[in-house]
Design a protein around this motif. Sequence first.
Motif, PDB file in Angstrom:
ATOM      1  N   TYR A  60       0.856  -1.184   0.000  1.00  0.00           N
ATOM      2  CA  TYR A  60       0.000   0.000   0.000  1.00  0.00           C
ATOM      3  C   TYR A  60       0.889   1.229   0.000  1.00  0.00           C
ATOM      4  CZ  TYR A  60      -3.942  -2.931   1.710  1.00  0.00           C
ATOM      5  OH  TYR A  60      -4.920  -3.870   1.863  1.00  0.00           O
ATOM      6  N   LEU A  61       0.392   2.292  -0.595  1.00  0.00           N
ATOM      7  CA  LEU A  61       1.041   3.594  -0.461  1.00  0.00           C
ATOM      8  C   LEU A  61      -0.026   4.664  -0.480  1.00  0.00           C
ATOM      9  CD1 LEU A  61       1.163   5.187  -3.414  1.00  0.00           C
ATOM     10  CD2 LEU A  61       3.000   3.606  -3.828  1.00  0.00           C
ATOM     11  N   ALA A  62       0.301   5.804   0.094  1.00  0.00           N
ATOM     12  CA  ALA A  62      -0.671   6.896   0.193  1.00  0.00           C
ATOM     13  C   ALA A  62      -0.267   8.041  -0.725  1.00  0.00           C
ATOM     14  CB  ALA A  62      -0.756   7.394   1.633  1.00  0.00           C
ATOM     15  N   VAL A  70      -1.390  -1.137  -4.137  1.00  0.00           N
ATOM     16  CA  VAL A  70      -0.588  -1.261  -5.361  1.00  0.00           C
ATOM     17  C   VAL A  70       0.051  -2.654  -5.464  1.00  0.00           C
ATOM     18  CG1 VAL A  70      -0.171   1.220  -5.574  1.00  0.00           C
ATOM     19  CG2 VAL A  70       1.432  -0.172  -4.273  1.00  0.00           C
ATOM     20  N   THR A  71      -0.523  -3.621  -4.749  1.00  0.00           N
ATOM     21  CA  THR A  71       0.005  -4.985  -4.770  1.00  0.00           C
ATOM     22  C   THR A  71       0.118  -5.545  -6.187  1.00  0.00           C
ATOM     23  OG1 THR A  71      -0.918  -5.327  -2.563  1.00  0.00           O
ATOM     24  CG2 THR A  71      -0.262  -7.294  -3.784  1.00  0.00           C
ATOM     25  N   PRO A  72      -0.846  -5.263  -7.104  1.00  0.00           N
ATOM     26  CA  PRO A  72      -0.664  -5.771  -8.470  1.00  0.00           C
ATOM     27  C   PRO A  72       0.628  -5.264  -9.130  1.00  0.00           C
ATOM     28  CG  PRO A  72      -2.934  -5.079  -8.154  1.00  0.00           C
ATOM     29  CD  PRO A  72      -2.162  -4.641  -6.932  1.00  0.00           C
ATOM     30  N   GLY A  73       1.157  -4.141  -8.670  1.00  0.00           N
ATOM     31  CA  GLY A  73       2.419  -3.598  -9.177  1.00  0.00           C
ATOM     32  C   GLY A  73       3.561  -3.855  -8.217  1.00  0.00           C
ATOM     33  N   LYS A  74       3.500  -4.990  -7.499  1.00  0.00           N
ATOM     34  CA  LYS A  74       4.492  -5.293  -6.461  1.00  0.00           C
ATOM     35  C   LYS A  74       5.926  -5.281  -7.002  1.00  0.00           C
ATOM     36  CE  LYS A  74       5.181  -8.394  -2.566  1.00  0.00           C
ATOM     37  NZ  LYS A  74       4.613  -9.498  -1.791  1.00  0.00           N
ATOM     38  N   ASN A  75       6.106  -5.667  -8.268  1.00  0.00           N
ATOM     39  CA  ASN A  75       7.463  -5.655  -8.829  1.00  0.00           C
ATOM     40  C   ASN A  75       8.006  -4.230  -8.972  1.00  0.00           C
ATOM     41  OD1 ASN A  75       5.490  -5.327 -10.803  1.00  0.00           O
ATOM     42  ND2 ASN A  75       6.733  -6.187 -12.415  1.00  0.00           N
ATOM     43  N   TRP A 130       0.047  11.754 -11.133  1.00  0.00           N
ATOM     44  CA  TRP A 130       0.279  10.455 -10.483  1.00  0.00           C
ATOM     45  C   TRP A 130      -0.997   9.956  -9.806  1.00  0.00           C
ATOM     46  CZ3 TRP A 130       4.041   6.933 -10.669  1.00  0.00           C
ATOM     47  CH2 TRP A 130       5.291   7.318 -11.154  1.00  0.00           C
ATOM     48  N   GLU A 131      -1.675  10.867  -9.125  1.00  0.00           N
ATOM     49  CA  GLU A 131      -2.887  10.475  -8.407  1.00  0.00           C
ATOM     50  C   GLU A 131      -3.947   9.954  -9.381  1.00  0.00           C
ATOM     51  OE1 GLU A 131      -5.531  12.215  -4.742  1.00  0.00           O
ATOM     52  OE2 GLU A 131      -4.611  13.651  -6.108  1.00  0.00           O
ATOM     53  N   TYR A 138      -5.447   1.349  -9.551  1.00  0.00           N
ATOM     54  CA  TYR A 138      -5.425   0.650  -8.266  1.00  0.00           C
ATOM     55  C   TYR A 138      -6.645   0.976  -7.410  1.00  0.00           C
ATOM     56  CZ  TYR A 138      -0.552   0.009  -9.608  1.00  0.00           C
ATOM     57  OH  TYR A 138       0.593  -0.308 -10.289  1.00  0.00           O
ATOM     58  N   LEU A 139      -6.918   0.075  -6.509  1.00  0.00           N
ATOM     59  CA  LEU A 139      -8.051   0.198  -5.607  1.00  0.00           C
ATOM     60  C   LEU A 139      -7.688   1.091  -4.417  1.00  0.00           C
ATOM     61  CD1 LEU A 139     -10.900  -0.981  -5.098  1.00  0.00           C
ATOM     62  CD2 LEU A 139      -9.794  -2.818  -3.831  1.00  0.00           C
TER      63      LEU A 139
END
Length: 155
Positions: A60-62, A70-75, A130-131, A138-139
């Motif tokens: 996660y990031l804020a 952003v787990t789907p973009g973990k790489n 970016w936002e 992302y969710l």
Amino acid sequence: MSIASPINLILLSLFAVVIYLQFRPKAPVSLPKGPAPVVYRTFVPTTLLEFNGEGERGVYLAVRGRVFDVTPGKNFYGPGGPYENFAGRDASRGLAFQSFDKEMLTEDLHGPLDDLKDLEPEQVENLQSWEERFLEKYLVVGKLVAEGDPEAPKS
């Protein structure tokens, strides 16, 4: 010629097999399991830090108070990725400055959140870009508030 001739019996048997195969009970269809439901919650910087992608944890990031999964973009955002400094943190200032250095992160996790009031118009535009990208991709799983905020979760 008899109705019970060998050819008629073979054809009748074949017909019976085809009918059976067409109408036999089928195995129930099982759907693949979906991801676990995500509950929208309120984070403080110290609880957000847990979601840094290490082990089996999500990432996660804020950005400006919104917490993104952003787990789907973990790489990219997880350990070893180019943006790993932002995992489990408020990435707003770094994204505004287009800098991925640790100096862009708030040091005091128990202090107030970065109000970003000193940003130049170009930096604000970077941050908005970016936002928008995060919102498309992302969710949103929660919001980030400072420790001691009335909305902060009780520990």
